[in-house]
Design a protein around this motif. Structure first.
Motif, short mmCIF file in Angstrom:
data_model
loop_
_atom_site.label_atom_id
_atom_site.label_comp_id
_atom_site.label_asym_id
_atom_site.label_seq_id
_atom_site.Cartn_x
_atom_site.Cartn_y
_atom_site.Cartn_z
N TYR A 449 -23.27 66.67 -23.09
CA TYR A 449 -23.81 65.75 -22.08
C TYR A 449 -22.95 65.74 -20.83
N GLU A 450 -21.65 65.70 -20.99
CA GLU A 450 -20.78 65.71 -19.81
C GLU A 450 -20.91 67.01 -19.04
N GLY A 451 -21.14 68.11 -19.77
CA GLY A 451 -21.38 69.39 -19.10
C GLY A 451 -22.67 69.39 -18.31
N GLN A 513 -26.79 73.50 -25.80
CA GLN A 513 -26.06 72.49 -25.04
C GLN A 513 -27.00 71.38 -24.59
N GLU A 514 -28.17 71.78 -24.08
CA GLU A 514 -29.12 70.78 -23.61
C GLU A 514 -29.73 70.00 -24.77
N TYR A 515 -29.93 70.66 -25.92
CA TYR A 515 -30.48 69.94 -27.07
C TYR A 515 -29.49 68.88 -27.55
N LEU A 516 -28.22 69.26 -27.70
CA LEU A 516 -27.23 68.30 -28.20
C LEU A 516 -26.97 67.19 -27.18
N ALA A 517 -27.03 67.52 -25.90
CA ALA A 517 -26.89 66.47 -24.87
C ALA A 517 -28.04 65.47 -24.98
N ALA A 518 -29.25 65.99 -25.19
CA ALA A 518 -30.42 65.12 -25.35
C ALA A 518 -30.28 64.26 -26.60
N LEU A 519 -29.81 64.85 -27.69
CA LEU A 519 -29.63 64.09 -28.93
C LEU A 519 -28.58 63.01 -28.75
N VAL A 521 -27.86 61.38 -26.06
CA VAL A 521 -28.41 60.27 -25.27
C VAL A 521 -29.42 59.47 -26.09
N VAL A 522 -30.34 60.16 -26.76
CA VAL A 522 -31.41 59.47 -27.49
C VAL A 522 -30.86 58.67 -28.66
N LEU A 523 -29.80 59.15 -29.29
CA LEU A 523 -29.19 58.40 -30.39
C LEU A 523 -28.44 57.17 -29.90
N THR A 588 -32.46 52.72 -19.66
CA THR A 588 -31.52 53.72 -19.15
C THR A 588 -31.89 55.11 -19.61
N ILE A 589 -32.27 55.24 -20.89
CA ILE A 589 -32.68 56.54 -21.42
C ILE A 589 -33.91 57.05 -20.69
#
Length: 989
Positions: A449-451, A513-519, A521-523, A588-589
């Motif tokens: 996410y930070e990336g 990277q984008e999948y884990l960043a999305a996960l 945030v959603v979690l 926010t999400i």
């Protein structure tokens, strides 16, 4: 002493680059078991022939066994003559055959993900063995070199060993009985064990007469005492007559213990008593310990698979051989895997194999070239599981004809994680029992996410420390991090291959990277300190309030402490207040999703599906110079994955992985999204961005939300978007959520064909203005358009087919459509290679049409006869008042005949030249604009000739008029034509 302290010397905390060398080396044994009929097509056979030509070949039971640089000794049966005679005497030989049949059916069974996302391997037919290297406990414990791509590609010193030779004698000549086979997540441990069992079932592992596999996960869930005899017969009923005489029969038996990291084993005598009786009930872990100690069935062979962190749970004195699975550390193995899988029967869907063989060969060739460049995908495909993901994604991109709810890109990635993690806990010895995927979402997800937020894909060791080590407070957290670094880190992050960045890390697959960043945030893991503290305090107060309520009610009845209930009610306000504040997280999400989905700086990039395709197959063309500034990183999949993760199916899978997303949370996020996503989606979006928006709606899998979003789209412009079968299916699927009429659908230059039109048929029926220019639509496509226009629900009023090779046969289909259609008012067949026969076919059926108002037959090589025939029919038509005939082969006589037409007298106007008698045509600017727009697709020499004729006609007409106003108009139009001719000659147009 804790595990973290024990390993401190071999894995310093200060260096994230020192990790296990599980993928070192590229030149090792290449072991491939291939059934001769398993690879269809000439490309597959020729590829295998090239490899097998340089190989040592043996033919066990009709199959080919290929080996690379090392020679494998033929496996010899280890059973004695006494054992064989004993086997013949007893009546359970049939039981073992039944056991083999049962195991073969079970272990050949592929998981749902394999069958769901394209054709799958049959382990008995086609399999590519990963590289296995002999190791030792000393090598496992000693410090590793820096984890760089150069170290991965260097020639290793460790011996390569095949699966069938794991039980050969060791270097000292001692017979090996216990083998530990270890590897990080994704290297193929479970698949290799499946292949081993299937080989035994089909007689390709003659060393053992009986194989008994066990899952350590199943054993860990059993807490009751049980004997080895009962444990075997309960799972394998066919062996109930075999187990009682295992020791006496002298059978060569192999026990397979898969996933040892799931068990907590204690080899001390105080923790696990000795047991040598197969009939004595003991805990399942005690059975495993005594099998390894050789107190129980000492002649039995045992192979244990585990992750690296659990290797030390078995004392070295009980292990005869350590072997590490190194994945596809040879790029030739990667190529072979892709060649086989992408050439599987049915890979191209329901269409004929022959029709798509060229496309399959092209995919394999492009993928091979990309691997040879040692791009990042080469490092990723060291892991066989990522090879599966690449093939599955390519199947999704190229061979998807329909998109059921299960077929989403997010679904592929979620299922991929389920295949590799399947709800495993990170460390079975840790009291928290946190799932591996939950830990990944909290830590790697934070880094991802930070990336994304900082538009960064390369991460330094300092970045890793900030995300993983800063918040380490307890011994348990430190131990969990140690296990993660040993077992899982390499699955998600690998060394960067770009020059000058060798000591940085990137995500193994960029989209991950984008999948884990999305996960992440959603979690709801992205919280401020106040939110985290508030949540914990709210949970504590919520739990305490229930107990306090009972006590307060009792005391208030005995003592006159009326203020206690008041204080108690005030105490209960906080959890309710925090729950309302927590609801702001959903907003926010939703806001994050909308902001990332509609970023204006990403408006003119390729759509996300093309970006994924380029990341796998590479970009054809010259390589980028190392000193050239890189393009800005694009993260357009991030919001799409956020929507996809919220779908019901993906939430159910993530629940199995320990990542729970409640229904209420998903509902509230969707509700908040209506205020942001749909409102921003109403704005005019560029074609590629609109395709991303439609793909987001498909991934979200919320029909009610999608219907509301689509209702706001009255015009859909996807011009110049390469509409693959997948994109056509996505468009059809998303648009099918409503039945409203679409004002305009622009599919100009979208690489459409007849199959695309069939897929889009329900959508095209509802479009009033339909733009299909520049799509190479031939006669087969015209047949689909005929069926469309003759459909009783068709509302198409304007159809543009310019610059398509319609031809004579296509014109006949369109003529039939004109005769029976009741909605079409405008039809453009500009530059469609009609010729006189095609125009004649149109003229024959035109009289039966009663609604057409404008017909464009320009640039179709029409002669006087065909042009005049069309005009004669148009004069008798009730509504047709305009026919475009410019840029055709019309003579001066034909021009004069067409110039004589009068709207008030003949009811039709023919647009042929820029002049109308002795005046300038009212449509001169329209004709020149048509020429300018289509010039890139027309024959420039022919256009130059026509423009020269138009200029001569203008000059001739100007000389025939004495009206100064008309002369000025002629001069203005002549200057425009001359300017166009000049640009055409110098190539600037």
């Amino acid at each position: 002493m804790s595990r973290a302290m024990q390993c401190q010397g071999c894995l310093p905390w200060g260096s994230w680059a020192r990790l296990p060398r599980s993928l070192a080396g590229t030149r090792g044994t290449r072991s491939v078991s291939v059934c001769a009929a398993a690879v269809p097509g000439g490309a597959g056979r020729s590829f295998l022939r090239r490899i097998l030509r340089t190989s040592s070949i043996s033919l066990p039971r009709g199959c080919v066994q290929y080996q690379g640089d090392s020679q494998e000794k033929p496996a010899q049966p280890s059973s004695s003559h006494h054992g064989q005679s004993q086997l013949r005497k007893v009546a359970f030989s049939g039981a073992i055959k039944k056991h083999q049949k049962s195991l073969s059916a079970w272990f050949s069974h592929q998981p749902n993900e394999e069958r769901q996302f394209g054709p799958s391997f049959s382990l008995d037919a086609v399999h590519v063995d990963p590289v296995i290297r002999e190791s030792s406990l000393e090598e496992i414990l000693k410090p590793s070199p820096d984890l760089t791509i150069q170290n991965q590609l260097q020639q290793p010193s460790r011996k390569v060993i095949s699966l069938h030779n794991l039980f050969d004698v060791d270097a000292c000549g001692r017979q090996v009985k216990n083998v530990v086979l270890y590897g990080t997540v994704g290297t193929g441990k479970s698949t290799l064990i499946k292949k081993m069992v299937v080989d035994w079932c089909h007689g390709r592992l003659p060393r053992f007469q009986l194989v008994i596999p066990f899952s350590c996960e199943d054993l860990s869930h059993s807490h009751a005492h049980v004997s080895l005899r009962r444990l075997v017969t309960k799972k394998y009923q066919h062996l109930r007559d075999v187990v009682p005489v295992l020791e006496a029969s002298n059978l060569s038996v192999l026990f397979i213990l898969n996933g040892l990291e799931r068990l907590n084993l204690d080899f001390s005598l105080a923790g696990t008593e000795l047991c040598c009786d197969p009939n004595e009930p003991v805990p399942p872990s005690a059975i495993v310990v005594n099998l390894l100690r050789k107190y129980l069935l000492p002649e039995a062979s045992i192979i244990v698979t585990t992750r690296p962190s659990a290797v030390r749970r078995i004392p070295g004195k009980y292990v005869g051989r350590y072997a590490e699975i190194c994945g596809f550390s040879d790029t030739n193995l990667q190529k072979l895997y892709f060649q086989m899988r992408l050439s599987q029967p049915g890979c191209s869907g329901e269409e004929s194999q022959q029709r798509h063989s060229a496309e399959q060969e092209n995919l394999v060739e492009m993928l091979s070239r990309n691997l040879e460049r040692h791009n990042q995908i080469t490092a990723a495909c060291f892991l066989p599981s990522y090879c599966w993901l690449v093939c599955t994604t390519l199947h999704f991109l190229y061979f998807t004809r329909t998109v059921p709810p299960s077929q989403t890109l997010t679904g592929i990635y979620t299922s991929f994680l389920r295949l590799n993690f399947s709800g495993e806990v990170l460390d079975s010895t840790d009291p928290t029992h946190i799932s591996m995927m939950k830990y990944v979402a909290k830590t790697v997800g934070k880094l991802a996410y930070e990336g994304v937020m900082s538009r960064k894909t390369c991460f330094s060791e300092e970045d890793l420390r900030q995300c993983f080590e800063v918040e380490m407070k307890t011994e348990s957290e430190l131990n969990l991090l140690e296990v993660f670094r040993s077992d899982v880190f390499r699955f998600f992050l690998s060394p960067c291959v770009q020059p000058g960045k060798e000591h940085t890390f990137v995500f193994t697959i960029p989209a991950m990277q984008e999948y884990l960043a999305a996960l992440y945030v959603v979690l709801g893991e992205k919280k401020t300190l106040v939110q985290r503290v508030g949540k914990e305090l709210s949970e504590v107060l919520g739990k305490v309030s229930e107990d306090v309520a009972v006590v307060v009610n009792i005391i208030s009845k005995v003592l006159p402490l009326r203020f206690l209930p008041v204080l108690f009610n005030l105490l209960k306000i906080f959890p309710r207040y925090f729950s309302r504040v927590g609801g702001k997280d959903r907003d926010t999400i939703a806001h994050t999703m909308a902001e990332e989905l509609f970023k204006e700086e990403d408006y003119y990039n390729d759509d996300v599906l093309d970006q994924i395709n380029s990341s796998i197959l590479g970009v054809e063309g010259p390589m980028r110079h190392p000193d050239e500034a890189p393009d800005d990183e694009v993260f357009e999949l991030f919001p799409i994955f956020m929507g996809g993760i919220l779908s019901r199916r993906n939430r159910a899978i993530l629940e199995q992985l320990g990542c729970s997303i409640k229904n209420l949370a998903a509902f509230e996020i969707a509700k908040a999204m209506k205020k942001t996503v749909i409102r921003k989606g109403r704005r005019g979006l560029p074609p590629s961005e609109l395709m991303d928006y439609l793909f987001f709606l498909h991934e979200f899998q919320n029909e009610r939300f999608t219907a509301e979003a689509i209702l706001s789209l009255r015009a859909v412009n996807l011009s110049s978007v390469k509409m693959t079968p997948l994109k056509c299916s996505v468009l059809a699927s998303v648009m099918s959520t409503t039945c409203h009429e679409v004002e305009e659908l622009n599919l100009t230059s979208c690489n459409l064909d007849s199959g695309s039109l069939r897929t889009l048929f329900p959508v095209l029926l509802r479009c009033k203005a339909l733009h299909l220019q520049l799509n190479s639509l031939g006669s087969e496509a015209c047949k689909e358009i005929r069926d469309l226009l003759l459909h009783d629900k068709c509302v198409v009023s304007s159809l543009r087919l310019a610059n398509n090779p319609v031809g004579e046969q296509g014109a006949r289909y369109l003529a039939e459509a004109l005769a029976g259609n009741c909605s079409l008012t405008q039809l453009s067949l500009l530059h469609t290679s009609l010729g006189d026969p095609g125009a004649e076919a149109i003229a024959q059926h035109l009289a039966q049409n009663q609604h057409l108002q404008e017909l464009n037959l320009g640039y179709n090589s029409l002669t006087d006869t065909a042009a005049l025939r069309v005009v004669e029919v148009a004069k008798r038509h009730e509504t047709l008042d305009k026919v475009h005939l410019y840029f055709n082969d019309i003579s001066e006589d034909g021009k004069r005949a067409l110039d004589s037409l009068r709207m008030d007298r003949d009811g039709v106007r023919a647009l042929v030249f820029l002049t109308a008698g002795t005046d300038v045509s009212d449509y001169w600017s329209h004709i020149l604009n048509v020429v300018q727009r289509n010039l890139p697709f027309w024959d420039r020499e022919r256009v130059r000739q026509h423009l020269t004729l138009l200029l001569q006609d203008l000059e001739s007409s100007r000389s025939q008029t004495a009206n100064p106003w008309r002369k000025a108009k002629f001069l203005r139009v002549e200057s425009e034509v001359k300017k166009m001719l000049g640009k055409l000659q110098d190539g600037s147009l």
